[in-house]
Design a protein around this motif. Structure first.
Motif, PDB file in Angstrom:
ATOM      1  N   THR A  29       6.790   8.458   8.139  1.00  0.00           N
ATOM      2  CA  THR A  29       7.108   7.275   7.336  1.00  0.00           C
ATOM      3  C   THR A  29       5.935   6.309   7.308  1.00  0.00           C
ATOM      4  OG1 THR A  29       9.436   7.537   7.919  1.00  0.00           O
ATOM      5  CG2 THR A  29       8.777   5.418   6.994  1.00  0.00           C
ATOM      6  N   LEU A  30       5.248   6.162   8.429  1.00  0.00           N
ATOM      7  CA  LEU A  30       4.041   5.334   8.442  1.00  0.00           C
ATOM      8  C   LEU A  30       2.969   5.929   7.525  1.00  0.00           C
ATOM      9  CD1 LEU A  30       3.786   4.467  12.250  1.00  0.00           C
ATOM     10  CD2 LEU A  30       4.445   2.931  10.389  1.00  0.00           C
ATOM     11  N   ALA A  31       2.852   7.249   7.521  1.00  0.00           N
ATOM     12  CA  ALA A  31       1.871   7.909   6.652  1.00  0.00           C
ATOM     13  C   ALA A  31       2.220   7.723   5.182  1.00  0.00           C
ATOM     14  CB  ALA A  31       1.794   9.399   7.000  1.00  0.00           C
ATOM     15  N   LEU A  32       3.497   7.541   4.883  1.00  0.00           N
ATOM     16  CA  LEU A  32       3.931   7.338   3.498  1.00  0.00           C
ATOM     17  C   LEU A  32       3.550   5.963   2.964  1.00  0.00           C
ATOM     18  CD1 LEU A  32       5.752   8.334   1.056  1.00  0.00           C
ATOM     19  CD2 LEU A  32       7.660   7.242   2.258  1.00  0.00           C
ATOM     20  N   PRO A  41       3.139  -2.020  -5.971  1.00  0.00           N
ATOM     21  CA  PRO A  41       2.303  -3.102  -5.418  1.00  0.00           C
ATOM     22  C   PRO A  41       2.959  -4.470  -5.496  1.00  0.00           C
ATOM     23  CG  PRO A  41       1.468  -2.360  -7.549  1.00  0.00           C
ATOM     24  CD  PRO A  41       2.526  -1.387  -7.145  1.00  0.00           C
ATOM     25  N   LEU A  42       3.686  -4.746  -6.573  1.00  0.00           N
ATOM     26  CA  LEU A  42       4.298  -6.057  -6.737  1.00  0.00           C
ATOM     27  C   LEU A  42       5.362  -6.308  -5.675  1.00  0.00           C
ATOM     28  CD1 LEU A  42       4.455  -8.630  -8.403  1.00  0.00           C
ATOM     29  CD2 LEU A  42       6.156  -7.508  -9.866  1.00  0.00           C
ATOM     30  N   LYS A  43       6.141  -5.299  -5.378  1.00  0.00           N
ATOM     31  CA  LYS A  43       7.189  -5.430  -4.368  1.00  0.00           C
ATOM     32  C   LYS A  43       6.600  -5.770  -3.015  1.00  0.00           C
ATOM     33  CE  LYS A  43      11.078  -2.960  -2.302  1.00  0.00           C
ATOM     34  NZ  LYS A  43      11.891  -1.704  -2.323  1.00  0.00           N
ATOM     35  N   PHE A  44       5.498  -5.122  -2.657  1.00  0.00           N
ATOM     36  CA  PHE A  44       4.878  -5.383  -1.359  1.00  0.00           C
ATOM     37  C   PHE A  44       4.152  -6.731  -1.357  1.00  0.00           C
ATOM     38  CE2 PHE A  44       5.618  -0.886  -0.806  1.00  0.00           C
ATOM     39  CZ  PHE A  44       5.842  -0.761   0.565  1.00  0.00           C
ATOM     40  N   ALA A  45       3.643  -7.137  -2.521  1.00  0.00           N
ATOM     41  CA  ALA A  45       2.944  -8.426  -2.591  1.00  0.00           C
ATOM     42  C   ALA A  45       3.897  -9.595  -2.416  1.00  0.00           C
ATOM     43  CB  ALA A  45       2.220  -8.535  -3.930  1.00  0.00           C
ATOM     44  N   TRP A  52       3.303  -5.690   8.388  1.00  0.00           N
ATOM     45  CA  TRP A  52       3.469  -4.796   9.532  1.00  0.00           C
ATOM     46  C   TRP A  52       4.906  -4.786  10.036  1.00  0.00           C
ATOM     47  CZ3 TRP A  52       5.225  -6.500  14.231  1.00  0.00           C
ATOM     48  CH2 TRP A  52       5.183  -7.867  14.478  1.00  0.00           C
ATOM     49  N   VAL A  53       5.614  -5.893   9.841  1.00  0.00           N
ATOM     50  CA  VAL A  53       7.020  -5.947  10.251  1.00  0.00           C
ATOM     51  C   VAL A  53       7.860  -5.017   9.379  1.00  0.00           C
ATOM     52  CG1 VAL A  53       9.063  -7.425  10.441  1.00  0.00           C
ATOM     53  CG2 VAL A  53       6.821  -8.282  11.157  1.00  0.00           C
ATOM     54  N   VAL A  54       7.624  -5.078   8.080  1.00  0.00           N
ATOM     55  CA  VAL A  54       8.378  -4.236   7.145  1.00  0.00           C
ATOM     56  C   VAL A  54       8.080  -2.765   7.380  1.00  0.00           C
ATOM     57  CG1 VAL A  54       8.713  -3.654   4.711  1.00  0.00           C
ATOM     58  CG2 VAL A  54       8.488  -6.041   5.411  1.00  0.00           C
ATOM     59  N   LEU A  55       6.798  -2.438   7.510  1.00  0.00           N
ATOM     60  CA  LEU A  55       6.429  -1.039   7.718  1.00  0.00           C
ATOM     61  C   LEU A  55       6.978  -0.514   9.039  1.00  0.00           C
ATOM     62  CD1 LEU A  55       2.722  -0.993   6.455  1.00  0.00           C
ATOM     63  CD2 LEU A  55       4.824  -0.437   5.213  1.00  0.00           C
ATOM     64  N   GLY A  56       6.911  -1.326  10.075  1.00  0.00           N
ATOM     65  CA  GLY A  56       7.450  -0.912  11.366  1.00  0.00           C
ATOM     66  C   GLY A  56       8.953  -0.708  11.326  1.00  0.00           C
ATOM     67  N   ALA A  57       9.645  -1.614  10.630  1.00  0.00           N
ATOM     68  CA  ALA A  57      11.108  -1.495  10.525  1.00  0.00           C
ATOM     69  C   ALA A  57      11.497  -0.255   9.727  1.00  0.00           C
ATOM     70  CB  ALA A  57      11.677  -2.748   9.866  1.00  0.00           C
ATOM     71  N   GLN A  58      10.766   0.021   8.638  1.00  0.00           N
ATOM     72  CA  GLN A  58      11.047   1.210   7.839  1.00  0.00           C
ATOM     73  C   GLN A  58      10.824   2.478   8.654  1.00  0.00           C
ATOM     74  OE1 GLN A  58       8.498   0.795   4.395  1.00  0.00           O
ATOM     75  NE2 GLN A  58      10.103  -0.202   3.189  1.00  0.00           N
ATOM     76  N   ALA A  59       9.735   2.519   9.404  1.00  0.00           N
ATOM     77  CA  ALA A  59       9.432   3.706  10.204  1.00  0.00           C
ATOM     78  C   ALA A  59      10.474   3.907  11.295  1.00  0.00           C
ATOM     79  CB  ALA A  59       8.032   3.575  10.813  1.00  0.00           C
ATOM     80  N   LEU A  60      10.872   2.821  11.953  1.00  0.00           N
ATOM     81  CA  LEU A  60      11.874   2.929  13.010  1.00  0.00           C
ATOM     82  C   LEU A  60      13.210   3.390  12.447  1.00  0.00           C
ATOM     83  CD1 LEU A  60      12.578   2.516  15.973  1.00  0.00           C
ATOM     84  CD2 LEU A  60      13.131   0.127  15.442  1.00  0.00           C
ATOM     85  N   GLN A  61      13.592   2.829  11.306  1.00  0.00           N
ATOM     86  CA  GLN A  61      14.848   3.224  10.668  1.00  0.00           C
ATOM     87  C   GLN A  61      14.835   4.705  10.306  1.00  0.00           C
ATOM     88  OE1 GLN A  61      15.539   1.606   6.726  1.00  0.00           O
ATOM     89  NE2 GLN A  61      17.740   1.499   7.082  1.00  0.00           N
ATOM     90  N   ALA A  62      13.731   5.168   9.731  1.00  0.00           N
ATOM     91  CA  ALA A  62      13.625   6.575   9.351  1.00  0.00           C
ATOM     92  C   ALA A  62      13.659   7.471  10.583  1.00  0.00           C
ATOM     93  CB  ALA A  62      12.341   6.816   8.559  1.00  0.00           C
ATOM     94  N   GLY A  63      13.007   7.030  11.673  1.00  0.00           N
ATOM     95  CA  GLY A  63      12.996   7.822  12.892  1.00  0.00           C
ATOM     96  C   GLY A  63      14.378   7.967  13.497  1.00  0.00           C
ATOM     97  N   VAL A  64      15.114   6.867  13.546  1.00  0.00           N
ATOM     98  CA  VAL A  64      16.476   6.920  14.086  1.00  0.00           C
ATOM     99  C   VAL A  64      17.359   7.805  13.215  1.00  0.00           C
ATOM    100  CG1 VAL A  64      18.543   5.553  14.543  1.00  0.00           C
ATOM    101  CG2 VAL A  64      16.305   4.688  15.233  1.00  0.00           C
TER     102      VAL A  64
END
Length: 261
Positions: A29-32, A41-45, A52-64
């Motif tokens: 998920t981090l690689a994605l 790009p607009l959504k992330f902007a 880093w909070v959003v990316l970390g939360a997404q990766a953790l959610q996907a991992g669980v």
């Protein structure tokens, strides 16, 4: 006539193997992330919190999710030989299940061919658009990293979990005896759901919500899903992962590079 192979012992351990899939899901998920950042790009902007909070939360959610769904898939599929035999042998330091043959080159070829089929269908009525070398290289490296997500997270959720779940449910209606047609139905249903899972990302890029375009997205992705699902049934999860990875490399790396002006 029931042509399905003999069942696996239902008491096989699954927790450590599922945990491995969960950790792999976090990394994939981090690689994605670079791919998603270029796609939307607009959504992330406009994020209200640090990236880093959003990316970390997404990766953790996907991992669980990979961990839980992976465990469920392994548990439900054990009776019907729906498993990850090579990973299991490595994680638990045990001999691989007798009768399991590797067909890695077949997975590579079928994955690439399924991608070419998708490209061929997609090009019908859609002109080829060349891109400049810089944009093509940028798209290719992002697509290469994103390929790990498809082969790990999507295969864990859509093949290991969904196919196993559907086979288990269908077998439950037949005194827990899975027949060949049940695997076929499960693979097709999981492939269609896999295709539907790509709709949110397509809508986020501004795709029109027309039945034709929705059906196109679902069916094109389902082509890869059916190939991966069949390999999962016949040879194990690892073959499905490899085929999906090769398909994504063709679609998201080779295609952009082939379109360089």
């Amino acid at each position: 006539m029931n042509m399905t192979p003999p069942e696996l012992p239902v008491r096989e351990p699954h927790l450590k193997l599922a945990l491995l899939l969960g950790v792999a899901g976090v990394l994939a998920t981090l690689a994605l992330s670079p791919y998603l950042m270029a796609l939307m790009p607009l959504k992330f902007a406009l994020l209200p919190v640090p990236l880093w909070v959003v990316l970390g939360a997404q990766a953790l959610q996907a991992g669980v999710l990979c961990w839980l769904l992976g465990w469920l898939g392994l548990f439900l599929g054990a009776r019907h030989r729906l498993d990850a035999p090579w990973l299991r042998a490595w994680v638990y330091r045990q001999p691989r299940e007798p009768g399991r043959q590797s067909h890695w080159w077949l997975a590579v070829v079928l994955g690439a061919v399924s991608a070419l089929v998708v490209i061929g269908i997609d090009l019908i009525g859609s002109p080829w658009h060349a891109t400049d070398a810089h944009a093509a290289l940028d798209s290719a490296w992002r697509g290469g990293l994103a390929s790990f997500y498809g082969s790990i997270v999507e295969e864990t959720e859509c093949r290991l979990f969904l196919v196993s779940l559907f086979v288990w449910l269908l077998a439950w209606t037949s005194r827990r005896q899975a027949r060949s047609w049940m695997f076929v139905v499960a693979i097709v249903l999981a492939a269609l759901l896999f295709g539907a899972g790509h709709l949110p990302a397509a809508f986020a890029t501004g795709m029109a919500h027309t039945p034709l375009l929705i059906g196109r997205i679902v069916l094109l992705n389902a082509v890869v899903g059916v190939v991966s699902g069949t390999l999962f049934w016949k040879y194990g999860l690892e073959h499905a992962m490899l085929a999906h990875f090769c398909a994504d490399l063709v679609l998201h790396v080779a295609m952009p590079l082939a379109g360089m002006a």
